[in-house]
Design an enzyme around this catalytic site. Structure first.
Site, PDB file in Angstrom:
ATOM      1  CD  GLU A 142      -3.010   1.100   2.225  1.00 20.41           C
ATOM      2  OE1 GLU A 142      -2.658   0.637   3.314  1.00 20.41           O
ATOM      3  OE2 GLU A 142      -4.111   1.596   2.015  1.00 20.41           O
ATOM      4  CG  MET A 277       0.237  -3.190   4.882  1.00 19.79           C
ATOM      5  SD  MET A 277      -0.828  -1.787   4.425  1.00 19.79           S
ATOM      6  CE  MET A 277      -2.075  -2.628   3.441  1.00 19.79           C
ATOM      7  CD  GLU A 312      -2.782  -2.192  10.855  1.00 16.69           C
ATOM      8  OE1 GLU A 312      -3.181  -2.530   9.729  1.00 16.69           O
ATOM      9  OE2 GLU A 312      -2.405  -1.034  11.123  1.00 16.69           O
ATOM     10  CG  HIS A 315      -7.396  -1.644   8.080  1.00 16.90           C
ATOM     11  ND1 HIS A 315      -8.117  -0.720   7.372  1.00 16.90           N
ATOM     12  CD2 HIS A 315      -6.356  -0.958   8.633  1.00 16.90           C
ATOM     13  CE1 HIS A 315      -7.538   0.472   7.508  1.00 16.90           C
ATOM     14  NE2 HIS A 315      -6.474   0.354   8.265  1.00 16.90           N
ATOM     15  CD  GLU A 334      -5.751   3.553   6.865  1.00 18.80           C
ATOM     16  OE1 GLU A 334      -5.856   3.290   8.076  1.00 18.80           O
ATOM     17  OE2 GLU A 334      -5.139   2.821   6.064  1.00 18.80           O
TER      18      GLU A 334
END
Ligand code: ZN
Length: 887
Positions: A142, A277, A312, A315, A334
């Site tokens: 990303e 990430m 995370e 996500h 985000e």
């Protein structure tokens, strides 16, 4: 992605100046089969890739993204025919075009590519990391770096499934999105690991990490959990496993769709640009964001790790399952991950008081959002620089704040139902901003589709004016709105912006507060009725409104000390944050701010004192004159010493996490801002003990001890810190000393620290130390000169991108003089970074704002200190009456 600390609060993660335009339409991938043969001796890998794709119309060419890839052979098979393709690379646009002689028919085709890729040192794509002489391959895709790793359709809405295989050395393992389905010997001395097929996902979520990782395992809800690290740190994985169990279980209950993969791996790697990430099923972290040594880690470090994991793992739904259609809606990833974070963590560890941190987040986002050059949440972005630039305090903090406000307005269950409707409608697909608010509006039957666009599509935040009048037993509330800008001149200019603001208010008397009532303020001025009458109306009940507010200071002062019992701790944090905002636009004075902070300083929890101390640091650095310094320091000591005395310098068995954190916060503010001789003495003693035995000082206090000792340290102590860095294993302890280096005030030591950043002793990921040095008045000038002189080297060290420029920009926000503003401007004229123009303006605006604030409040501060800062004053309990300081 989780930004690293606050380094990128104002924007900028990592970016290069290259321009990456969108792919032409016509071909889209369904499935990738990718085999990577890692060759550490040559820092490279051989790739063998087959892409199943579909062509919407016949064509002789296929264009996809690829950069820094050496192509060997490309063939296209379609309609029973295989053709070898010619390759032309377009470095500027980061694309490659494959051309064949005979047209490829519309419909399915297979693209087979053999290539060599390079394990680079730029922390992107498939890159090289190292620890104790061993090499590791780590991935970071990303936003637009999957194309650096392998040829692909590298845009978020080209979702496809991935079959990944890795050929690795004996003794190494590989971790990817899927679970290992086979591990077979060969070719040669190597072994081949095949992973299960991934769900349909975007290319930026591909993960592959190779090395001698050591993993600890557990499971929750039938999902296998692994936390992996370099050898020797395995014993720091337990905390992350426990946190993940609690968090993943919470999400499995919260979301209507359960976590869709059979496993979740999390890897702490030695070199990483961001904080973490969210690759689907294989999340990668920098070590401090995942590893916890229970004996030496502070409460704050544990909370930070749990928060990062919660972000995370959130996500895995927001971003991985449902992905924004294009980067202009990165906030859908985000902001949601940031908003979701406190939910599971608060349930797991209620004693951490996550709710207070939420309000601090709202307050800080309002701060970021109060300059003219700020962007709206939804922001067009086409090239690499513009895209990376969106990972900022707006995408994370402001979006989260707006979502908290809506959740509070709708209620937890209604909001959750809307979230689940949105996820169900777009699972394994992509979504836009309006997809979200349309789903929310349909589900809740509330005008969320009217409210949200006013916060998402326009920049800035509203300032809500409040006038309350008791009429016939009820309170008539006259509410007005206007954009808040942080200088009086900017604020007083006419502005047309209008928001649809859920305003929640409650009446407050000496002993109790009335029930909360919420109104939707949609006009510039509107009248509402609040039931009953009271002495004071608090216009941000729950403290979750995303707006600044005016309040009736005289009415508040009439309540006296009741404020610190009747308002909730969260409301007091919001009130103090707003007092600062009111001071900035010249409605209140810095004395009003100090008096209110003093009054509220015993608020339970830690957030209020932390926010207050942060502002005191600003006042000490920029507003206090040399002549006033002794009076200010004496006031700081008188204000915080009593509580410090109560807590003592040694941890007690009865300490709550908040007690431990309070002790550390007070130690830091008294030592670093109050110049308190006793605290400084303690710091010098304790730091020596700590270096002998890192378990001898309470881990939560240790960071403050190392910091205060450094600020008052000498060359000998500096040498000791440098030596500690070579010894310590735990990342938490390492960074205490590493950060400590930036605090030594001596010119020669500042020079040594600066020069060390160019040596291998400081990793590229750790150049954030320069931000601290730019923001510290004693090292500011030396750091700025050094960084300008060594710009090229520093940029190279951060991968030629904008880990580096971010350090310059974010650090320069600590400047507060007109000549410095000019220097920053000139610097960026000489070193233009396309895509960061707006950020440069923001920095200049922020420096100028600081100058204006100082000029405007300096005399107020001096006058207030004359009245309240007398070192011999008898008042040591901090009961200075706000009434005496009222405007
Ligand atoms: Zn994130």
């Amino acid at each position: 992605m989780k930004r690293f600390l606050l380094l990128f609060a104002a924007g900028l993660l990592a970016c290069s100046t290259a321009v990456a335009q969108r792919l032409p339409q016509g071909a889209s991938p369904d499935h990738y089969a990718l085999t990577v043969n890692i060759n550490f001796p040559t820092n490279s890998y051989e790739g063998d890739e087959t892409i199943d794709l579909k062509l919407s119309k016949p064509s002789n060419t296929i264009t996809l993204n690829a950069v820094e890839i050496d192509f060997h052979e490309v063939t296209v098979t379609a309609g029973g025919q295989t053709q070898t393709a010619r390759v032309s690379s377009d470095g500027k646009n980061e694309m490659a075009t494959f051309t064949v002689d005979k047209p490829i028919p519309a419909g399915p085709a297979k693209l087979h590519i053999k290539f060599t890729g390079h394990l680079n040192d730029k922390l992107r794509g498939f890159y090289l990391s190292s620890y104790k002489g061993r090499k590791y391959e780590v991935s970071q895709m990303e936003s637009t770096d999957a194309r650096v790793a392998f040829p692909c359709f590298d845009e978020p809405d080209y979702k496809a499934t991935f079959d990944i295989s890795a050929i690795v050395d004996k003794g190494d393992i590989a971790i990817s999105n899927g679970k290992v389905v086979s591990d077979t010997p060969g070719p040669g001395d190597k072994h081949t690991i095949k992973f299960s097929t991934s769900p349909k996902m975007s290319s930026y979520l591909v993960a592959l990490s190779v090395g001698d990782w050591k993993c600890a395992s557990d499971s929750v809800d039938g999902i296998a959990l692994n936390v992996c690290t370099v050898p020797g740190k395995e014993n720091e994985t337990r905390f992350a496993l426990d946190a993940t169990k609690a968090i993943l279980h919470y999400y499995n209950n919260y979301y209507a769709i359960k976590y869709p993969l059979p496993k979740l791996d999390q890897i702490a790697v030695p070199d990483f640009q961001a904080g973490a990430m969210e690759n689907w099923g294989a999340i990668i972290y920098r070590e401090t964001a995942l590893l916890i040594d229970d004996k030496t880690s502070s409460v704050g470090a544990k909370q930070e790790v749990a928060d990062t994991i919660a972000h995370e793992v959130a996500h895995q739904w927001f971003g991985d399952l449902v992905t924004m259609k294009w980067w202009d809606d990165i906030w859908l990833n985000e902001g949601f991950a940031t908003w979701m974070t406190p939910h599971p963590v608060a349930q797991w560890k209620p004693e951490w008081l996550e709710g207070q941190d939420v309000v601090v987040g709202v307050s800080r986002s309002l701060g970021v959002d109060s300059v003219e050059n700020i962007r709206p949440i939804h922001q067009a972005a086409e090239n690499r620089g513009e895209i990376e630039n969106l990972f900022d305090g707006i995408a994370y903090g402001k979006t989260a704040a707006v979502l908290h406000m809506l959740e509070s307005y709708l209620g937890h269950d209604a909001f959750r139902a809307g979230v689940n409707l949105y996820l169900k409608e777009h699972a394994y697909g992509n979504a836009t901003a309006s997809d979200f608010w349309d789903a929310m509006a349909r589900s809740s039957k509330q005008p969320i589709d009217k409210i949200m666009p006013t916060f998402v599509m326009q920049p800035g935040a509203p300032f809500v004016g409040v006038e309350a009048k008791c009429e016939g037993g009820n309170t008539t509330l006259n509410l007005s709105q206007k954009r808040y800008l942080e200088t009086p001149q900017a604020f007083n200019q006419p502005n047309d912006q209008i928001w649809q603001i859920p305003v929640c208010a409650k009446g407050v008397n000496e002993t109790s507060a009335g029930p909360q009532q919420c109104f939707l303020l949609t006009e510039r001025q509107q009248q509402f009725t609040l039931k009953g009458c009271s002495k004071f109306v608090f216009p941000n009940s729950n403290a979750l409104g995303y707006y600044r507010f005016d309040y009736d200071a005289a009415a508040l002062h009439q309540l006296g000390n009741a404020v610190d019992t009747v308002l909730t701790p969260e409301e007091r944090i919001a009130l103090l944050g707003d007092e600062w905002a009111l001071m900035r636009i010249g409605k209140h004075t810095v004395g009003d701010y100090l008096a209110l902070g003093d009054q509220l300083k015993n608020t339970p929890g830690t957030a209020l004192v932390e926010e207050f101390s942060r502002r005191l640091g600003f006042i000490a650095d920029y507003m206090v004159t040399d002549a006033d310094k002794p009076a200010f320091e004496a006031w700081v000591r008188r204000t915080f010493s009593p509580r410090m005395q109560q807590l003592g310098f040694t941890a007690r068995s009865t300490d709550t996490p908040a007690d431990k954190q309070n002790r550390a916060d007070l130690f830091r503010v008294l030592g670093n801002i109050g110049n308190d001789p006793e605290v400084i003495q303690q710091a010098k003693l304790l730091v020596q003990q700590y270096m002998k035995d890192t378990t001898s000082v309470d881990p939560t206090l240790a960071g403050a001890v190392v910091s205060v000792a450094a600020r008052n340290g000498d060359a000998e102590l500096y040498k000791q810190y440098r030596a500690e860095l070579q010894k310590v294993k735990s990342p938490q302890v390492y960074y205490r000393f590493f950060n400590g280096l930036a605090g030594f005030p001596q010119e020669a030591l500042i020079k040594q620290t600066l020069e060390s950043t160019l040596t291998p002793e400081v990793r590229g990921q750790d150049l954030f130390i320069l931000v601290g040095m730019l923001r510290n008045p004693s090292s500011q000038k030396a750091a700025w000169d050094f960084m300008r002189q060594n710009f090229d080297q520093l940029m190279k060290k951060t991968g030629g991108g904008l880990g580096g420029v971010g350090v310059f920009l974010y650090g320069a926000e600590g400047f507060c003089s007109a000549p410095q503003a000019t220097e920053v401007k000139q610097f960026f004229e000489q070193h233009p970074f396309p895509g960061t123009e707006r950020n440069q303006k923001e920095v200049i605006e922020s420096i100028n704002g600081c100058v204006e604030l100082r000029d405007q409040q300096r005399s107020n501060l001096a006058a207030w200190l004359q009245q309240n800062g007398n070192a011999n004053a008898s008042n040591s309990g901090g009961n200075s009456s706000p009434a005496s300081a009222a405007r």
